[in-house]
Each structure stands twice: as C-alpha cells, then as structure tokens.
Design a protein around this motif. Sequence first.
Motif, mmCIF file in Angstrom:
data_model
loop_
_atom_site.group_PDB
_atom_site.id
_atom_site.type_symbol
_atom_site.label_atom_id
_atom_site.label_comp_id
_atom_site.label_asym_id
_atom_site.label_seq_id
_atom_site.Cartn_x
_atom_site.Cartn_y
_atom_site.Cartn_z
ATOM 1 N N LYS A 86 51.546 54.648 42.086
ATOM 2 C CA LYS A 86 50.324 54.341 41.349
ATOM 3 C C LYS A 86 50.230 52.843 41.128
ATOM 4 N N GLU A 87 49.016 52.362 40.999
ATOM 5 C CA GLU A 87 48.799 50.955 40.644
ATOM 6 C C GLU A 87 48.950 50.823 39.144
ATOM 7 N N ARG A 88 49.855 49.970 38.731
ATOM 8 C CA ARG A 88 50.031 49.704 37.300
ATOM 9 C C ARG A 88 49.818 48.225 37.085
ATOM 10 N N ALA A 89 48.862 47.893 36.251
ATOM 11 C CA ALA A 89 48.597 46.484 35.992
ATOM 12 C C ALA A 89 48.407 46.297 34.496
ATOM 13 N N ASN A 90 49.288 45.528 33.905
ATOM 14 C CA ASN A 90 49.149 45.185 32.498
ATOM 15 C C ASN A 90 49.015 43.670 32.451
ATOM 16 N N MET A 91 47.856 43.212 32.873
ATOM 17 C CA MET A 91 47.638 41.776 33.012
ATOM 18 C C MET A 91 47.687 41.048 31.675
ATOM 19 N N LYS A 92 47.305 41.718 30.594
ATOM 20 C CA LYS A 92 47.228 41.047 29.300
ATOM 21 C C LYS A 92 48.584 40.941 28.612
ATOM 22 N N LYS A 93 49.598 41.569 29.146
ATOM 23 C CA LYS A 93 50.909 41.557 28.499
ATOM 24 C C LYS A 93 51.477 40.145 28.398
ATOM 25 N N ALA A 94 51.289 39.347 29.425
ATOM 26 C CA ALA A 94 51.889 38.017 29.452
ATOM 27 C C ALA A 94 51.018 36.954 28.796
ATOM 28 N N GLU A 95 49.781 37.302 28.437
ATOM 29 C CA GLU A 95 48.894 36.311 27.835
ATOM 30 C C GLU A 95 49.211 36.140 26.349
#
Length: 146
Positions: A86-95
Amino acid sequence: MAMKIRLARGGSKKRPFYRIVAADSRMPRDGRYIEKLGTYNPLLPKDSEERVKMDMERVQHWLNEGAQPTDRVSRFLEAAGVIEKKERANMKKAEPGKKAIERAEEKAAKAAAAAEAPAEEEAPAEEAVVEETAAADTPAEEEKTE
C-alpha cells in the motif's frame, strides 16, 4: 461479524511478545480470539527468521473470508508477498508546527539584523586599518630605498 487479523500482546513487562490472531474487532486487544495465525517477537534481530512466523494458508483463508489486517500485520504480509504493498504517506509528520515556524522566523530575523549591524560597524574600521598600514608601509619603503 467484523474480523481483524491483529497482534495480541503477551510476554512480561519490557519484554513484549505478540501472537498474530484472527479476532472479532469488538474483542479487546489481548482478549478472546478465534484462531492463532502466528507469532511476532520484536526483540529478535530484523534479519532473523524467528522474528515473524505465520501460517500463510490460514492467513490467506481469513483474508478470503474478509478479515482486515491491521497496519502492522499488513506490513508483515507485504514483506511476505501475500498482499500488495500500500502507499503510505505521512508528509506532515516531518513538518514543524505553527509555533516552531514562528520561532524559526523570529530567530532568522534577529540573526539577519545582528549580521547587518556589525557588518556596517566593521567596514569603516577595516578601511581605517588599511589606511594605517598603507601609511606605515610608505615611510618604511622610503627608508629602505635611501
């Protein structure tokens, strides 16, 4: 009945050990389950074959029956090649958050202001030093030539 394939924690304090189980989603995490499908020992090295053990036939059976794997179990199944990745993207985690951004902007503004102020003060001082050395070099050269 909504079925889940999930982890049930066992082991003692600070020594976790998990069973991979097929359970009703309404049951508690470590509570009643229908079938044990495998084990997971996070204390073993990642390359160890004993870290994750699953009965793939039974896992496939429960997936065909409509059981939904939890996120961690789905990662195990993806690694085993049973289900597609599956595509997992937690882009806001590092912001950084709003306050951290504001603090960084304030710090950058202060640093820029501090860098400008000494630069203006140092420039005339450097020119004066250059003039003094030039004046000092001139008489010395005249003495050498005489």
